[in-house]
Design a protein around this motif. Structure first.
Motif, PDB file in Angstrom:
ATOM      1  N   GLY A  80       0.823  -1.204   0.000  1.00 31.30           N
ATOM      2  CA  GLY A  80       0.000   0.000   0.000  1.00 31.30           C
ATOM      3  C   GLY A  80       0.855   1.252   0.000  1.00 31.30           C
ATOM      4  O   GLY A  80       1.922   1.285   0.608  1.00 31.30           O
ATOM      5  N   ARG A  81       0.368   2.283  -0.665  1.00 36.22           N
ATOM      6  CA  ARG A  81       1.185   3.498  -0.805  1.00 36.22           C
ATOM      7  C   ARG A  81       1.108   4.420   0.405  1.00 36.22           C
ATOM      8  O   ARG A  81       1.962   5.273   0.575  1.00 36.22           O
ATOM      9  N   ARG A  82       0.077   4.286   1.241  1.00 29.93           N
ATOM     10  CA  ARG A  82      -0.069   5.185   2.381  1.00 29.93           C
ATOM     11  C   ARG A  82       1.061   4.990   3.386  1.00 29.93           C
ATOM     12  O   ARG A  82       1.427   3.872   3.720  1.00 29.93           O
ATOM     13  N   GLU A  83       1.602   6.100   3.864  1.00 26.45           N
ATOM     14  CA  GLU A  83       2.730   6.046   4.797  1.00 26.45           C
ATOM     15  C   GLU A  83       2.386   5.261   6.057  1.00 26.45           C
ATOM     16  O   GLU A  83       3.209   4.482   6.557  1.00 26.45           O
ATOM     17  N   GLU A  84       1.176   5.437   6.586  1.00 26.72           N
ATOM     18  CA  GLU A  84       0.780   4.720   7.804  1.00 26.72           C
ATOM     19  C   GLU A  84       0.804   3.212   7.590  1.00 26.72           C
ATOM     20  O   GLU A  84       1.199   2.448   8.468  1.00 26.72           O
ATOM     21  N   VAL A  85       0.391   2.772   6.411  1.00 27.20           N
ATOM     22  CA  VAL A  85       0.394   1.345   6.089  1.00 27.20           C
ATOM     23  C   VAL A  85       1.828   0.849   5.951  1.00 27.20           C
ATOM     24  O   VAL A  85       2.185  -0.214   6.474  1.00 27.20           O
ATOM     25  N   ARG A  86       2.661   1.611   5.270  1.00 30.91           N
ATOM     26  CA  ARG A  86       4.066   1.210   5.118  1.00 30.91           C
ATOM     27  C   ARG A  86       4.743   1.104   6.484  1.00 30.91           C
ATOM     28  O   ARG A  86       5.535   0.191   6.718  1.00 30.91           O
ATOM     29  N   ASN A  87       4.438   2.021   7.395  1.00 32.59           N
ATOM     30  CA  ASN A  87       5.009   1.963   8.742  1.00 32.59           C
ATOM     31  C   ASN A  87       4.539   0.719   9.485  1.00 32.59           C
ATOM     32  O   ASN A  87       5.320   0.075  10.188  1.00 32.59           O
ATOM     33  N   GLU A  88       3.266   0.385   9.343  1.00 29.39           N
ATOM     34  CA  GLU A  88       2.713  -0.814   9.978  1.00 29.39           C
ATOM     35  C   GLU A  88       3.420  -2.066   9.454  1.00 29.39           C
ATOM     36  O   GLU A  88       3.772  -2.961  10.210  1.00 29.39           O
ATOM     37  N   PRO A 139      -2.019 -16.070   5.058  1.00 28.69           N
ATOM     38  CA  PRO A 139      -1.957 -15.197   6.234  1.00 28.69           C
ATOM     39  C   PRO A 139      -0.522 -14.929   6.696  1.00 28.69           C
ATOM     40  O   PRO A 139       0.372 -15.745   6.488  1.00 28.69           O
ATOM     41  N   LEU A 140      -0.350 -13.771   7.320  1.00 28.95           N
ATOM     42  CA  LEU A 140       0.950 -13.400   7.882  1.00 28.95           C
ATOM     43  C   LEU A 140       1.094 -13.997   9.273  1.00 28.95           C
ATOM     44  O   LEU A 140       0.124 -14.148  10.012  1.00 28.95           O
ATOM     45  N   LYS A 141       2.337 -14.323   9.617  1.00 28.49           N
ATOM     46  CA  LYS A 141       2.674 -14.750  10.972  1.00 28.49           C
ATOM     47  C   LYS A 141       3.940 -14.041  11.374  1.00 28.49           C
ATOM     48  O   LYS A 141       4.939 -14.178  10.667  1.00 28.49           O
ATOM     49  N   PRO A 142       3.972 -13.251  12.431  1.00 31.54           N
ATOM     50  CA  PRO A 142       2.847 -13.054  13.337  1.00 31.54           C
ATOM     51  C   PRO A 142       1.674 -12.365  12.639  1.00 31.54           C
ATOM     52  O   PRO A 142       1.848 -11.605  11.691  1.00 31.54           O
ATOM     53  N   SER A 143       0.505 -12.659  13.148  1.00 36.40           N
ATOM     54  CA  SER A 143      -0.726 -12.140  12.566  1.00 36.40           C
ATOM     55  C   SER A 143      -0.747 -10.615  12.573  1.00 36.40           C
ATOM     56  O   SER A 143      -0.247  -9.978  13.497  1.00 36.40           O
ATOM     57  N   LEU A 144      -1.316 -10.056  11.513  1.00 37.74           N
ATOM     58  CA  LEU A 144      -1.484  -8.611  11.418  1.00 37.74           C
ATOM     59  C   LEU A 144      -2.928  -8.358  11.000  1.00 37.74           C
ATOM     60  O   LEU A 144      -3.381  -8.910   9.992  1.00 37.74           O
TER      61      LEU A 144
END
Length: 173
Positions: A80-88, A139-144
Motif C-alpha cells: 500500500g502506498r499510504r505512509e501509515e500502512v508502510r510503517n505498519e 496469512p501473515l505470521k505473526p498475525s497482522l
C-alpha cells in the motif's frame, strides 16, 4: 427501507477520502486503519481484516500455511502506498524490512492483484474473498489485523439521511 435514497460508493485511499470530507464532497467515509481520525466523529466497525500475501496459486508461497517476514526476503513486493500502512508493515517485518524488495505501491488492491496475476510480484494486503480463481491469500505470521472506521466531520450539520445511516450503523451488531 428508504427506496428514494441512493448511495454513491467511491473507492479511494483513506487520505483521498479524508481530503474529500474536508472539502465537503463526501458526507462520510469508511477508512481502513491505521489512519489518523483525531478530527472526526467515528464509529469503529466490529470486524477486523486479516493481512496476508496475495500470490498466484502456482507460487511456492501458496504451499505455505502462513508467511513470515523472512519468507519475503528477495521477493518482489507490492505494498500500500499510504505512509501509515508502510510503517505498519515495517513494524511487522522487523529487522527484515531493510531486505524487503518493494517494487511498487498501490492505492487500490484490485489493480495490484492484476500485477500478481501477471507475475510482477506479490501483494501485501488483506483478504478480498476469491477475487481471482488463480490467486490466494496466505496469512501473515505473526498475525497482522486492521480495522475500519466510519468517519464524518465533527460539528458538521448532517443531512437527515446521513444521520439515519449513522444511527443504523451504531445500532447494528
Amino acid at each position: 427501507m428508504y427506496p428514494r435514497v441512493k448511495y454513491e460508493i467511491y473507492s479511494a485511499t483513506a487520505d483521498d477520502i479524508k481530503d474529500d470530507l474536508e472539502k465537503g464532497i463526501l458526507d462520510m467515509g469508511l477508512l481502513m486503519e491505521p489512519v489518523d481520525i483525531g478530527k472526526y466523529a467515528f464509529i469503529r466497525m466490529p470486524e477486523k481484516e486479516q493481512w496476508g500475501v496475495l500470490v498466484r496459486k502456482d507460487s511456492e508461497l501458496a504451499r505455505k500455511d502462513f508467511v513470515m517476514p523472512e519468507d519475503l526476503v528477495n521477493i518482489p513486493l507490492i505494498i500500500g502506498r499510504r505512509e501509515e500502512v508502510r510503517n505498519e508493515l515495517a513494524n511487522w517485518f522487523g529487522g527484515y524490512y531493510e531486505q524487503a524488495e518493494i517494487i511498487a505501491t498501490y492505492n487500490l488492491i484490485l489493480n495490484a492483484a492484476n500485477m500478481v496475476k501477471n507475475k510482477v510480484g506479490v501483494v501485501l494486503g488483506f483478504n478480498l474473498g476469491n477475487i481471482y480463481e488463480d490467486l490466494c491469500l496466505i496469512p501473515l505470521k505473526p498475525s497482522l489485523e486492521t480495522g475500519a472506521v466510519l468517519v464524518w466531520k465533527r460539528n458538521n450539520m448532517l443531512s437527515k439521511t446521513t444521520e439515519k445511516f449513522i444511527n443504523f450503523i451504531k445500532n447494528t451488531d
